[in-house]
Design an enzyme around this catalytic site. Structure first.
Site, PDB file in Angstrom:
ATOM      1  N   SER A  42      -8.716  -6.610  -7.438  1.00 30.06           N
ATOM      2  CA  SER A  42      -9.358  -6.867  -8.636  1.00 30.06           C
ATOM      3  C   SER A  42      -9.788  -5.753  -9.340  1.00 30.06           C
ATOM      4  CB  SER A  42     -10.254  -8.333  -8.339  1.00 30.06           C
ATOM      5  OG  SER A  42     -10.556  -8.479  -9.864  1.00 30.06           O
ATOM      6  N   ARG A  43     -10.417  -5.832 -10.281  1.00 23.97           N
ATOM      7  CA  ARG A  43     -11.249  -4.633 -11.094  1.00 23.97           C
ATOM      8  C   ARG A  43     -12.597  -4.775 -10.305  1.00 23.97           C
ATOM      9  NH1 ARG A  43      -8.746  -2.496 -15.296  1.00 23.97           N
ATOM     10  NH2 ARG A  43      -7.315  -3.818 -16.600  1.00 23.97           N
ATOM     11  N   HIS A  85       0.207  -5.355 -17.377  1.00 25.57           N
ATOM     12  CA  HIS A  85       1.274  -5.279 -16.325  1.00 25.57           C
ATOM     13  C   HIS A  85       1.846  -3.794 -16.276  1.00 25.57           C
ATOM     14  CE1 HIS A  85       2.913  -9.626 -16.957  1.00 25.57           C
ATOM     15  NE2 HIS A  85       1.403  -9.589 -16.244  1.00 25.57           N
ATOM     16  N   LYS A 103       5.943 -12.265 -15.692  1.00 28.20           N
ATOM     17  CA  LYS A 103       6.764 -11.915 -16.972  1.00 28.20           C
ATOM     18  C   LYS A 103       5.856 -12.303 -18.137  1.00 28.20           C
ATOM     19  CE  LYS A 103       6.420 -16.468 -17.528  1.00 28.20           C
ATOM     20  NZ  LYS A 103       4.841 -16.647 -17.818  1.00 28.20           N
ATOM     21  N   ARG A 173      -4.867 -15.701 -28.404  1.00 27.81           N
ATOM     22  CA  ARG A 173      -4.874 -15.309 -29.743  1.00 27.81           C
ATOM     23  C   ARG A 173      -5.321 -13.888 -29.833  1.00 27.81           C
ATOM     24  NH1 ARG A 173      -4.963 -20.187 -32.591  1.00 27.81           N
ATOM     25  NH2 ARG A 173      -5.189 -19.250 -34.423  1.00 27.81           N
ATOM     26  N   ASP A 184       4.019 -15.266 -24.311  1.00 25.60           N
ATOM     27  CA  ASP A 184       3.539 -16.312 -23.122  1.00 25.60           C
ATOM     28  C   ASP A 184       4.470 -17.439 -22.987  1.00 25.60           C
ATOM     29  OD1 ASP A 184       1.375 -17.960 -21.866  1.00 25.60           O
ATOM     30  OD2 ASP A 184       0.642 -15.911 -22.100  1.00 25.60           O
TER      31      ASP A 184
END
Length: 331
Positions: A42-43, A85, A103, A173, A184
């Site tokens: 993770s970050r 990604h 995806k 959004r 999405d």
């Protein structure tokens, strides 16, 4: 570089990201006796450790680079939001990892092409996680169509709309995160049409654009010189059935909601009683794509015949064409 999986040991997975999809994927991996999750990245280390503790994963990393450098990984599942990604997959490919990336693989076709080129140049496996294409029920439909069960396919109808509502700060959004219904949700009906009919000869689309500049409700028509038509929709301002129908010259196949993982498939041949095809549902359905990745790694393949690079790039090209028509751009 991690050794590829063999008959005497499990495939060792790394999970890059810690959100809902990552958690669901990890749970489905437990359905595969020849798979194990050995690391999560993770970050932040805190987030990675919390995920590792929750899912009994041995190692946690607080940066993508440290995670990708783990030579014990056979393959990485990239489950970040789609705007990340490209960078996440690049980091893993550069470190010599095989990658399954959620995806849509990137935000546009040029970036997707760069990932495919990078994987090919490095001799690494790369697959987009379009899990619908690995679903046993969907594969059975392809067999039926190939055997002539409904004749030549003349139409595909599919919808994917969710009700929301999504506040302005939500990622759906957020233009900077590749938000909107198309990438999405719309990727599913478009991928289904592409799977059954290939690349269209004409593309027409319309959308209601949000104040943030992303598509809220989108309609798409794909036309083919054969005479076939795909009528598709996606949206995030109203829940639709999320069903699909494949029509042929001598019958049709109906995919019950959700069509990308149908709980029921009905074959209706002209002049015959409806036939319910057996569908077995286990887990959330992600284990099928994971099993395909493991099969490809064991066979030494660099891409999956079920989700080939060409199909990923062609669908990304369609998404680009539609975005251009409806006026959605990403930073």
């Amino acid at each position: 570089m991690a050794q590829q999986s063999g008959p005497d040991r499990k495939t060792r997975w790394g999970i890059l990201a810690t959100g809902y999809i990552a958690a669901t994927f990890v749970e489905d991996l437990r359905l595969l006796p020849d798979a194990e999750v050995v690391a999560v990245g993770s970050r932040t280390l805190e987030t990675a450790r919390a995920f590792a503790d929750r899912h009994q994963i041995p190692r946690a990393y607080g940066s993508w680079q440290e995670f990708a450098a783990d030579d014990d990984l056979d393959v990485v599942y990239v489950a970040t939001p789609h705007a990340a990604h490209f960078d996440a997959t690049t980091a893993c490919l550069d470190a010599g990892r095989a990658v399954l990336v959620e995806k849509p693989i990137t935000l546009d076709r040029p970036a997707a092409q760069r990932l495919v080129d990078a994987a090919t140049a490095r001799g690494r496996f790369l697959m987009e996680a379009m899990w619908m294409r690995c679903n046993p029920a969907v594969l059975r439909i392809l067999e039926l169509i190939a055997d002539g069960a409904i004749g030549e396919v003349t139409g595909v109808q599919a919808d994917f709309g969710v009700g929301g509502p999504f506040p302005p700060e939500h990622r759906m959004r957020a233009r900077a995160l590749g938000g909107g219904a198309l990438l999405d949700l719309g990727v599913y009906p478009i991928s289904l049409a592409h799977l059954l009919l290939g690349v269209p000869d004409q593309v027409r689309s319309w959308a209601k654009i949000s104040p943030e500049g992303v598509d809220e409700n989108t309609g798409i028509i794909l036309g083919y010189d054969s005479g076939a038509v795909a009528t598709l929709s996606c949206g995030m301002i109203g829940a639709t059935r999320v069903a699909a129908t494949v029509t042929g010259r001598t019958g049709r196949i109906e995919l019950a909601p959700p069509f990308y993982r149908p709980g029921q498939v009905t074959l209706l041949r002209d002049g015959a009683d409806p036939e319910l095809l057996p569908v077995e549902l286990t887990g959330s359905g992600y284990q099928h794509e994971a099993a395909e990745v493991q099969r490809c790694l064991a066979a030494g393949l660099l891409e999956s015949p079920l989700v080939p690079h060409a199909a990923t790039l062609e669908v990304m090209g369609l998404l680009d064409d539609i975005r251009e028509q409806i006026g959605v751009t990403y930073p």
